[in-house]
Enzyme design. Structure first.
Site, mmCIF file in Angstrom:
data_model
loop_
_atom_site.group_PDB
_atom_site.id
_atom_site.type_symbol
_atom_site.label_atom_id
_atom_site.label_comp_id
_atom_site.label_asym_id
_atom_site.label_seq_id
_atom_site.Cartn_x
_atom_site.Cartn_y
_atom_site.Cartn_z
ATOM 1 N N GLY A 1 14.263 43.445 35.029
ATOM 2 C CA GLY A 1 15.107 44.103 35.750
ATOM 3 C C GLY A 1 14.738 44.244 37.013
ATOM 4 N N LEU B 1 7.174 37.313 45.873
ATOM 5 C CA LEU B 1 8.342 38.194 45.623
ATOM 6 C C LEU B 1 7.713 38.756 44.101
ATOM 7 C CD1 LEU B 1 11.596 37.019 46.713
ATOM 8 C CD2 LEU B 1 9.851 38.171 48.135
ATOM 9 N N SER B 2 7.812 40.293 43.988
ATOM 10 C CA SER B 2 7.453 40.979 42.618
ATOM 11 C C SER B 2 8.119 42.429 42.717
ATOM 12 C CB SER B 2 6.188 41.055 42.537
ATOM 13 O OG SER B 2 5.804 42.114 41.445
ATOM 14 N N GLY C 1 9.412 31.654 36.136
ATOM 15 C CA GLY C 1 8.876 31.575 37.707
ATOM 16 C C GLY C 1 7.518 31.106 37.317
ATOM 17 N N GLU C 2 7.095 30.276 38.575
ATOM 18 C CA GLU C 2 5.795 29.531 38.357
ATOM 19 C C GLU C 2 4.687 30.713 38.889
ATOM 20 O OE1 GLU C 2 5.405 25.894 40.663
ATOM 21 O OE2 GLU C 2 6.557 24.946 38.954
ATOM 22 N N ASP D 1 4.295 33.651 37.577
ATOM 23 C CA ASP D 1 3.353 34.193 36.433
ATOM 24 C C ASP D 1 3.129 33.026 35.705
ATOM 25 O OD1 ASP D 1 3.965 37.011 36.847
ATOM 26 O OD2 ASP D 1 6.000 36.469 36.216
ATOM 27 N N GLN E 1 1.832 33.070 32.050
ATOM 28 C CA GLN E 1 2.939 33.386 31.022
ATOM 29 C C GLN E 1 3.774 32.180 30.819
ATOM 30 O OE1 GLN E 1 5.561 36.968 31.300
ATOM 31 N NE2 GLN E 1 6.854 35.632 32.802
ATOM 32 N N GLY F 1 13.681 36.609 44.259
ATOM 33 C CA GLY F 1 13.033 35.693 43.384
ATOM 34 C C GLY F 1 13.768 35.362 42.266
ATOM 35 N N HIS F 2 14.163 36.632 41.589
ATOM 36 C CA HIS F 2 14.911 36.390 40.418
ATOM 37 C C HIS F 2 16.641 35.646 40.636
ATOM 38 C CE1 HIS F 2 12.894 40.227 39.107
ATOM 39 N NE2 HIS F 2 12.649 39.471 38.134
HETATM 40 O O1 PAF Z 1 8.234 38.015 33.631
HETATM 41 C C1 PAF Z 1 8.711 38.714 33.151
HETATM 42 O O2 PAF Z 1 9.489 39.501 33.825
HETATM 43 C C2 PAF Z 1 8.605 39.280 31.529
HETATM 44 O O3 PAF Z 1 7.257 39.137 31.330
HETATM 45 C C3 PAF Z 1 9.425 38.441 30.574
HETATM 46 C C4 PAF Z 1 9.380 36.923 30.699
HETATM 47 C C5 PAF Z 1 10.791 38.949 31.109
HETATM 48 C C6 PAF Z 1 9.388 38.966 29.476
HETATM 49 O O4 PAF Z 1 9.587 40.593 29.156
#
Ligand code: PAF
Length: 503
Positions: free
Chosen positions: A20, A180-181, A143-144, A146, A149, A25-26
């Protein structure tokens, strides 16, 4: 969820998981998810879930911004069809203690954020695996930004055999470079200015080609400290194994995390000792040229058709009247060889040898019939390998042939062995000959020719056709050309991030 999923169940489902507090970026991930088309318009689902499992005891779980109404608007505006925002009780009905946990490999968690946030990636893996199980999407967009991740989730998907394509997307930045974060919204105006030192310090390292990773790390630490940021880590690692990089060879990830006021910011830069090189090998008639050319064009890479070079030498040998199997006679033709590949204004590749444009002539059945014999001479392979390596010095190319991954570019970023059964290749050859106005032999004869050519190519003494140990095999039987290209792009993207090579 299941009810929603059943509607229009045949449309591809593309999934963007988020916590959320959506931002541009999202939205770019959502737009991308909506734009990827495999012939049918995809449906895009965004999840919003602040996952308690991935927050440490002293982290910002309680204060993490929760802006569901605004998120729904931003997601819809970017092209999402649905928003899935489960509560903790819905997602973990028996409590988190009763939830099946996952533990991604320790090697991927030992450095970077994994070392500073124990349990964080176990929590991310648990929630994403749960979401993938519920949603069962065709594509998962991440996204790259992270990067760790992304690497870990790609591994989770592979290790669990989940039928989902993971697509990493370029980091989105503000005008001054700050990634962006959602956590940027904690910053005051002054801290916001300070934060720009992070991308600036990382980007500056791109200019220093002769520095070692430890010199670059020290330089970034010093710059962040002088900007008033509290450094958490600065590390140089191999972008795939995430193990420390002792030297800058190929692609290196230089990643950093720093505290700026209440926010912990992360960012990275990819350092490339040369531009990417992709090796595409495989037997004759597997359709390599068509897909490799299109793939190169799509990614902004130079297309190097090494088969055309061997064909051009064959043409030259035939024209001289020399016996193609006579190594001495063939070697004589290599003296003062001037072989050039160029691209015409329309994007088509032209081949010239000693001043003759042989682009069309090298595709004749006569040249096809003898290219294996000529290409098997050590002197020919040596001369052309040398020229190909010189062409690839700066990288930025896709080379297609028989021994690219094994002999010409053994350190290619991606090696693909593109193949198809003999029967399939014979059918394609027949179609091609027909389209170009040549006589079409029986399929059985074509099959025999192809099998013979495979045998010659794979048993010759010099640089035989073999699949490199680290090549990915792609069997193209029954695949449309567009699907093969898409597969190549997806393999490329798993090796070369958009942040490093936007294409
Ligand atoms: O990158 C994120 O926003 C979170 O780590 C994710 C992938 C939604 C998992 O909760």
């Amino acid at each position: 969820m299941l009810h929603w999923r059943r509607q229009a169940a045949d449309a591809p489902l593309h999934f963007v998981p988020t916590m959320g507090a959506l931002h541009a970026g999202h939205q770019s991930l959502i737009r991308r998810a909506a734009a990827i088309s495999t012939g049918r318009t995809p449906r895009v689902l965004v999840s919003v879930f602040v996952n308690p499992l991935q927050f440490g005891p002293s982290e910002d779980f309680d204060h993490y911004p929760r802006t569901l109404a605004a998120d729904a608007e931003l997601a819809a505006a970017a092209g999402a069809e649905a928003l899935f925002a489960p509560s903790v009780a819905e997602l973990y009905p028996d409590g988190d203690a009763e939830l099946t946990r996952l533990q991604p490999p320790a090697s991927l968690q030992r450095g970077l954020c994994g070392a500073r946030r124990p349990g964080h990636f176990d929590g991310v893996a648990a929630v994403v695996a749960r979401l993938l199980g519920l949603i069962r999407p065709d594509a998962l967009l991440l996204g790259e930004q992270d990067w760790q991740q992304l690497v870990i989730l790609r591994r989770v998907v592979v290790d669990l055999g989940l039928p989902v394509q993971v697509i990493g997307c370029r980091t989105q930045r503000e005008a001054d470079g700050l990634a962006l974060s959602s956590r940027n919204r904690y910053l005051t105006a002054e801290q916001r200015q300070q934060a720009a030192a992070l991308p600036r310090a990382l980007m500056a390292t791109r200019q220093q080609r002769s520095a070692t990773p430890s010199q670059l790390m020290a330089q970034v630490v010093a710059e962040l400290a002088s900007a008033g940021l509290v450094v958490d880590y600065v590390e140089a690692v191999d972008p795939h194994s995430l193990q420390p990089a002792a030297q800058l060879r190929g692609l290196t990830l230089l990643a950093a995390a720093a505290h700026c006021g209440p926010s912990r910011l992360i960012d990275h830069v990819f350092l490339m000792s040369r531009q990417p090189i992709i090796a595409i090998d495989g037997p004759a008639g597997a359709g390599k040229s068509t897909v490799t050319r299109a793939f190169a064009e799509q990614l902004g890479l130079i297309y190097l058709d090494t088969g055309a070079m061997y064909r051009a030498v064959t043409w030259l040998v035939q024209r001289s009247g020399a016996d193609p199997s006579d190594a001495h006679a063939v070697a004589a033709q290599l003296e003062n060889l001037n072989l050039e590949l160029s691209t015409s204004a329309h994007g088509a590749q032209r081949v010239s040898v000693n001043g003759h444009d042989v682009t069309d002539a090298i595709r004749s059945p006569e040249v096809t019939g003898q290219v294996s014999v000529v290409a098997a001479h050590g002197c020919v392979r040596e001369a052309l390998t040398r020229q190909q390596q010189a062409m690839g010095e700066r990288g930025g190319l896709v080379a297609e042939g028989r021994d690219i991954g094994t002999a010409v570019f053994p350190d290619a970023d991606l090696k693909v062995f593109l193949t198809a059964t003999v029967a399939e290749r014979a059918r394609r050859r027949a179609r091609d000959l027909q389209q170009r106005g040549f006589a079409v032999p029986d399929l059985s004869e074509l099959e025999a020719q192809i099998a013979e050519r495979d045998h010659l190519d794979s048993t010759r003494a010099v640089a035989p056709l073999t699949q490199a140990a680290d090549a990915v095999e792609v069997v193209t039987d029954g695949m449309a050309i567009a699907a093969v290209i898409e597969r190549l792009v997806s393999l490329f993207r798993a090796r070369v991030p958009e942040d490093a090579w936007p294409g």
